[in-house]
Structures are given as structure tokens and as C-alpha cells.
Design a protein around this motif. Structure first.
Motif, PDB file in Angstrom:
ATOM      1  N   ASN A   1       0.979  -1.255   0.014  1.00  0.00           N
ATOM      2  CA  ASN A   1      -0.009   0.029  -0.050  1.00  0.00           C
ATOM      3  C   ASN A   1       0.755   1.281  -0.171  1.00  0.00           C
ATOM      4  O   ASN A   1       0.294   2.456   0.434  1.00  0.00           O
ATOM      5  CB  ASN A   1      -0.898  -0.084   1.125  1.00  0.00           C
ATOM      6  CG  ASN A   1      -2.054  -1.052   1.050  1.00  0.00           C
ATOM      7  OD1 ASN A   1      -3.061  -0.707   0.387  1.00  0.00           O
ATOM      8  ND2 ASN A   1      -1.838  -2.105   1.657  1.00  0.00           N
ATOM      9  N   THR A   2       2.303   1.124  -0.278  1.00  0.00           N
ATOM     10  CA  THR A   2       3.149   2.232  -0.265  1.00  0.00           C
ATOM     11  C   THR A   2       3.697   2.396  -1.649  1.00  0.00           C
ATOM     12  O   THR A   2       4.703   1.346  -1.986  1.00  0.00           O
ATOM     13  CB  THR A   2       4.105   2.402   0.642  1.00  0.00           C
ATOM     14  OG1 THR A   2       3.598   2.257   1.947  1.00  0.00           O
ATOM     15  CG2 THR A   2       5.153   3.268   0.788  1.00  0.00           C
TER      16      THR A   2
ATOM     17  N   PHE B   1       8.559  14.469  -0.868  1.00  0.00           N
ATOM     18  CA  PHE B   1       8.186  14.642   0.499  1.00  0.00           C
ATOM     19  C   PHE B   1       7.281  13.559   0.856  1.00  0.00           C
ATOM     20  O   PHE B   1       7.457  12.642   1.980  1.00  0.00           O
ATOM     21  CB  PHE B   1       7.465  15.797   1.040  1.00  0.00           C
ATOM     22  CG  PHE B   1       7.041  15.835   2.401  1.00  0.00           C
ATOM     23  CD1 PHE B   1       8.069  16.270   3.596  1.00  0.00           C
ATOM     24  CD2 PHE B   1       5.854  15.621   2.928  1.00  0.00           C
ATOM     25  CE1 PHE B   1       7.675  16.191   4.735  1.00  0.00           C
ATOM     26  CE2 PHE B   1       5.613  15.498   4.282  1.00  0.00           C
ATOM     27  CZ  PHE B   1       6.552  16.082   5.222  1.00  0.00           C
ATOM     28  N   TYR B   2       6.267  13.189   0.162  1.00  0.00           N
ATOM     29  CA  TYR B   2       5.385  12.118   0.226  1.00  0.00           C
ATOM     30  C   TYR B   2       6.230  10.927   0.291  1.00  0.00           C
ATOM     31  O   TYR B   2       6.082   9.757   1.200  1.00  0.00           O
ATOM     32  CB  TYR B   2       4.358  12.013  -0.552  1.00  0.00           C
ATOM     33  CG  TYR B   2       3.449  10.380  -0.469  1.00  0.00           C
ATOM     34  CD1 TYR B   2       2.722  10.456   0.579  1.00  0.00           C
ATOM     35  CD2 TYR B   2       3.760   9.927  -1.568  1.00  0.00           C
ATOM     36  CE1 TYR B   2       1.778   9.058   0.410  1.00  0.00           C
ATOM     37  CE2 TYR B   2       3.050   8.649  -1.761  1.00  0.00           C
ATOM     38  CZ  TYR B   2       2.099   8.237  -0.684  1.00  0.00           C
ATOM     39  OH  TYR B   2       1.615   6.876  -0.407  1.00  0.00           O
ATOM     40  N   GLU B   3       7.018  10.478  -0.786  1.00  0.00           N
ATOM     41  CA  GLU B   3       7.845   9.377  -0.936  1.00  0.00           C
ATOM     42  C   GLU B   3       8.803   9.362   0.273  1.00  0.00           C
ATOM     43  O   GLU B   3       8.943   8.026   0.685  1.00  0.00           O
ATOM     44  CB  GLU B   3       8.728   9.279  -2.133  1.00  0.00           C
ATOM     45  CG  GLU B   3       9.436   8.195  -2.522  1.00  0.00           C
ATOM     46  CD  GLU B   3      10.113   8.237  -3.884  1.00  0.00           C
ATOM     47  OE1 GLU B   3      10.833   7.181  -4.082  1.00  0.00           O
ATOM     48  OE2 GLU B   3       9.446   8.960  -4.815  1.00  0.00           O
ATOM     49  N   LEU B   4       9.435  10.319   0.796  1.00  0.00           N
ATOM     50  CA  LEU B   4      10.301  10.048   1.765  1.00  0.00           C
ATOM     51  C   LEU B   4       9.570   9.781   3.139  1.00  0.00           C
ATOM     52  O   LEU B   4      10.086   8.896   3.768  1.00  0.00           O
ATOM     53  CB  LEU B   4      10.955  11.612   1.892  1.00  0.00           C
ATOM     54  CG  LEU B   4      12.177  11.365   3.032  1.00  0.00           C
ATOM     55  CD1 LEU B   4      13.171  10.625   2.975  1.00  0.00           C
ATOM     56  CD2 LEU B   4      12.545  13.029   3.266  1.00  0.00           C
TER      57      LEU B   4
ATOM     58  N   ILE C   1       7.695   3.702   8.817  1.00  0.00           N
ATOM     59  CA  ILE C   1       7.866   2.303   9.361  1.00  0.00           C
ATOM     60  C   ILE C   1       8.817   2.391  10.400  1.00  0.00           C
ATOM     61  O   ILE C   1       8.840   1.567  11.594  1.00  0.00           O
ATOM     62  CB  ILE C   1       8.123   1.274   8.377  1.00  0.00           C
ATOM     63  CG1 ILE C   1       8.095  -0.279   9.012  1.00  0.00           C
ATOM     64  CG2 ILE C   1       9.363   1.451   7.331  1.00  0.00           C
ATOM     65  CD1 ILE C   1       6.748  -0.607   9.296  1.00  0.00           C
ATOM     66  N   TYR C   2       9.956   3.358  10.035  1.00  0.00           N
ATOM     67  CA  TYR C   2      11.153   3.414  10.953  1.00  0.00           C
ATOM     68  C   TYR C   2      10.568   4.023  12.269  1.00  0.00           C
ATOM     69  O   TYR C   2      11.179   3.682  13.442  1.00  0.00           O
ATOM     70  CB  TYR C   2      12.498   3.868  10.295  1.00  0.00           C
ATOM     71  CG  TYR C   2      12.916   3.099   8.916  1.00  0.00           C
ATOM     72  CD1 TYR C   2      13.507   1.950   9.512  1.00  0.00           C
ATOM     73  CD2 TYR C   2      12.683   3.648   7.863  1.00  0.00           C
ATOM     74  CE1 TYR C   2      13.880   1.135   8.320  1.00  0.00           C
ATOM     75  CE2 TYR C   2      13.126   2.753   6.881  1.00  0.00           C
ATOM     76  CZ  TYR C   2      13.719   1.640   6.986  1.00  0.00           C
ATOM     77  OH  TYR C   2      14.055   1.031   5.898  1.00  0.00           O
TER      78      TYR C   2
END
Length: 325
Positions: free
Chosen positions: A161-162, A299-302, A308-309
Motif C-alpha cells: 500500500n506504499t 516529501f510524500y515518498e520520503l 515504518i522506522y
């Protein structure tokens, strides 16, 4: 029996088996029993999801194109060629990545080759999670392996979903082998720090250094991976490990880089990995609206990579405070 009846029958069968497994698990806590109950449905969902992804290959023409260096190498061409020695291939990365897809060259049709490449890509992407499962198995608590498996499944669904991670996992791309090598380099250092595999302790730091160099030569944006590992070792006050890791890193760097320079033209390595990419059109020189959209998508991709981290860090802090409290 129509398809609806069949699906309904399978649903109730899985439900009944899950309830039986939860009762036989021996866990007393409701949350533990619920997690045991969910493992079978999640496992079947994961198997179906990955199976569908494999059957859908090739998803686009780029999956074919990204296997070209592998086939060229198999045919005796250099991966990155000068005009006088063979075709000039559209490849902007190092020469290690295509080697992982060599089994695809055994196929007798482009579609089958792409499906094999897809299976390899998915396997490489999720391989570090399998090794994390091995880490969980070293902790002598049944619930650890249980929740570790649940976390891995959640990671699988998170990837699905990412968009950036989904592309790397389910499209043939150098991201998959490069991320696998980088993750395995980090896992090897973590295992050494935690003394999880005593018989392998002497080999883990050299292995991490080797994997770090291979990751850089797979995709050169991982050039800062060794710095990240060294920073981790310094923060954990393992200064002897820093010396050992750095020494092996330099040795493997010289050996592997020398071999690559001997096998491939240094001029074309430089052209493809640096000069070619540096001369691509600069999107930031576009109009204001396009520039804003580019920054927003970046920014969204980063953030999609980092979330998750952040979750792992928060969980780790919570568990640590609970243990120490």
C-alpha cells in the motif's frame, strides 16, 4: 458449486481451523490468542497476494527493458558497452544488479523470462525479513516468534500500500537487489552487536563490509551506507567494531572495485553512473506549480519510507521503558 459458495466454504474452513489453532496454542492472554488466530488468514492472504503479483508479470515494458543488461552479459557483451564493441545499453547503475537476474536467461520466451525476473525481484526484496525471522527465533519466548511473524506480515501489507516500495518490490528494478544487500549489511552488524549467532561472530563484520561494497556497486545512491553503519557502531560504543568494519570495507572496496574496472570500461562506468544522470533535465528548473508538485511528491515518498522506522523506534522505546520500569 458456484464460486460464491466455494469462497464461503473456504472462509468458514479457515475460520474453524484458526479457532482450533488458537485453542491449541497454549496462550492464555486474549491478545496472544487473537494474534495466533489471525496468522493463518494472513498467511493465506500473503500467499495469494504474491502469487497474483507473479502471475501479473510483465506489468509494463520497463520490466522487459531492465533485463536487457542481464541478457547482454549472458551473451558475452559487457554490461556497459562502447559503440565499437556492442550495443550501448540504457543503464544508469552499477554492474552488480543484473547478475542477480541471471536465471531469467534460461527461459525460452520473453514473458517467462520476465516472470522469473519478477520472482527473483520479489524474493530479494523480502529476503531480509526472513533473516529477521531468524533473529526472532533466537529469543526463547513463543510470543516473540509469533509477534515477529505478525510484524513481517504487516510490513508486507505496508509495502503493498506504499507506492514507492510497491514499485521496488513488484517491478523488476535495481532497487530490489540494492536494498536487499544494504539491509543484509545492517542485519549482519546487528547480529554481531547482539551476539545472536556465536559461531558466525567472526564473519559478520567482514560480511557486512562486503555487502556494503556490493550494495554501492549495485546502486550508487547507497554510498552513505557505510557511514550509517559506522555511526551506529559509534553510538553503541563498539569502537573496536568500527576499526574492524572500516578495515574490511577498505579491503573489499579495493578488491571489488579493481575487478569491476578490469571487467568493464571505467569511462563508460563513469558515463552511465554519473555523467548521464547529471545531464538529465532538472525538474526543479520547471514552473512554480510543477516544482511544488515535485517537492510534494518527493516529501510524500520520503515520509512513506520513514514511517515504518518511526513506528519501530516508538515500539522499541515503549518496550524498553516497560522492561526497565
Amino acid at each position: 458449486m458456484n464460486i460464491s459458495t466455494f469462497v464461503l466454504a473456504v472462509f468458514f474452513l479457515v475460520l474453524a481451523v484458526s479457532v482450533w489453532i488458537a485453542k491449541k496454542s497454549g496462550f492464555q492472554n486474549f491478545l496472544d490468542k487473537f494474534v495466533v488466530f489471525s496468522i493463518l488468514p494472513l498467511s493465506l492472504t500473503v500467499i495469494l497476494l504474491i502469487g497474483l503479483k507473479v502471475l501479473q508479470f510483465p506489468l509494463d515494458e520497463l520490466s522487459h527493458n531492465r533485463l536487457i543488461p542481464t541478457f547482454a552479459f549472458n551473451c558475452g557483451y559487457r554490461q556497459i558497452n562502447a559503440l565499437e564493441t556492442g550495443p550501448v545499453l540504457f543503464w544508469a547503475y552499477g554492474p552488480i544488479g543484473p547478475l542477480f537476474y541471471w536465471p531469467a536467461t534460461l527461459a525460452n520466451s520473453p514473458t517467462i523470462a520476465t516472470m522469473i525476473g519478477g520472482v527473483i525481484n520479489i524474493t530479494l526484496f523480502f529476503l531480509p525479513l526472513v533473516f529477521l525471522c531468524a533473529s526472532f527465533s533466537k529469543i526463547q519466548r513463543k510470543s516473540t516468534l509469533l509477534y515477529g511473524t505478525l510484524i513481517i506480515y504487516l510490513c508486507l501489507f505496508w509495502v503493498e500500500n506504499t507506492t514507492p516500495l510497491k514499485y521496488s518490490a513488484f517491478r523488476i528494478h535495481v532497487d530490489s537487489p540494492s536494498l536487499m544487500l544494504a539491509a543484509m549489511a545492517c542485519i549482519a552488524v546487528y547480529w554481531r552487536y547482539k551476539n545472536m549467532w556465536l559461531k558466525l561472530n567472526a564473519y559478520l563484520l567482514p560480511m557486512s563490509a562486503l555487502l556494503s561494497i556490493l550494495a554501492i556497486w549495485t546502486k550508487h545512491n547507497l554510498i552513505f551506507l557505510p557511514l550509517a553503519i559506522i555511526t551506529y557502531l559509534i553510538l553503541t560504543k563498539n569502537y573496536d567494531y568500527v576499526k574492524i568494519y572500516t578495515g574490511y570495507l577498505m579491503a573489499f572496496g579495493v578488491i571489488i572495485s579493481s575487478a569491476i574496472f578490469l571487467l568493464f570500461s571505467p569511462d563508460y562506468l563513469y558515463f552511465s553512473m554519473f555523467k548521464f544522470m547529471a545531464n538529465l533535465p532538472n525538474a526543479l528548473s520547471s514552473q512554480t506549480n510543477e516544482k511544488f508538485n515535485l517537492i510534494k511528491s518527493t516529501f510524500y515518498e520520503l515520509m512513506s519510507y520513514l514511517v515504518i522506522y518511526l513506528i519501530i523506534i516508538i515500539i522499541n522505546i515503549g518496550v524498553t521503558l516497560k522492561i526497565e520500569g
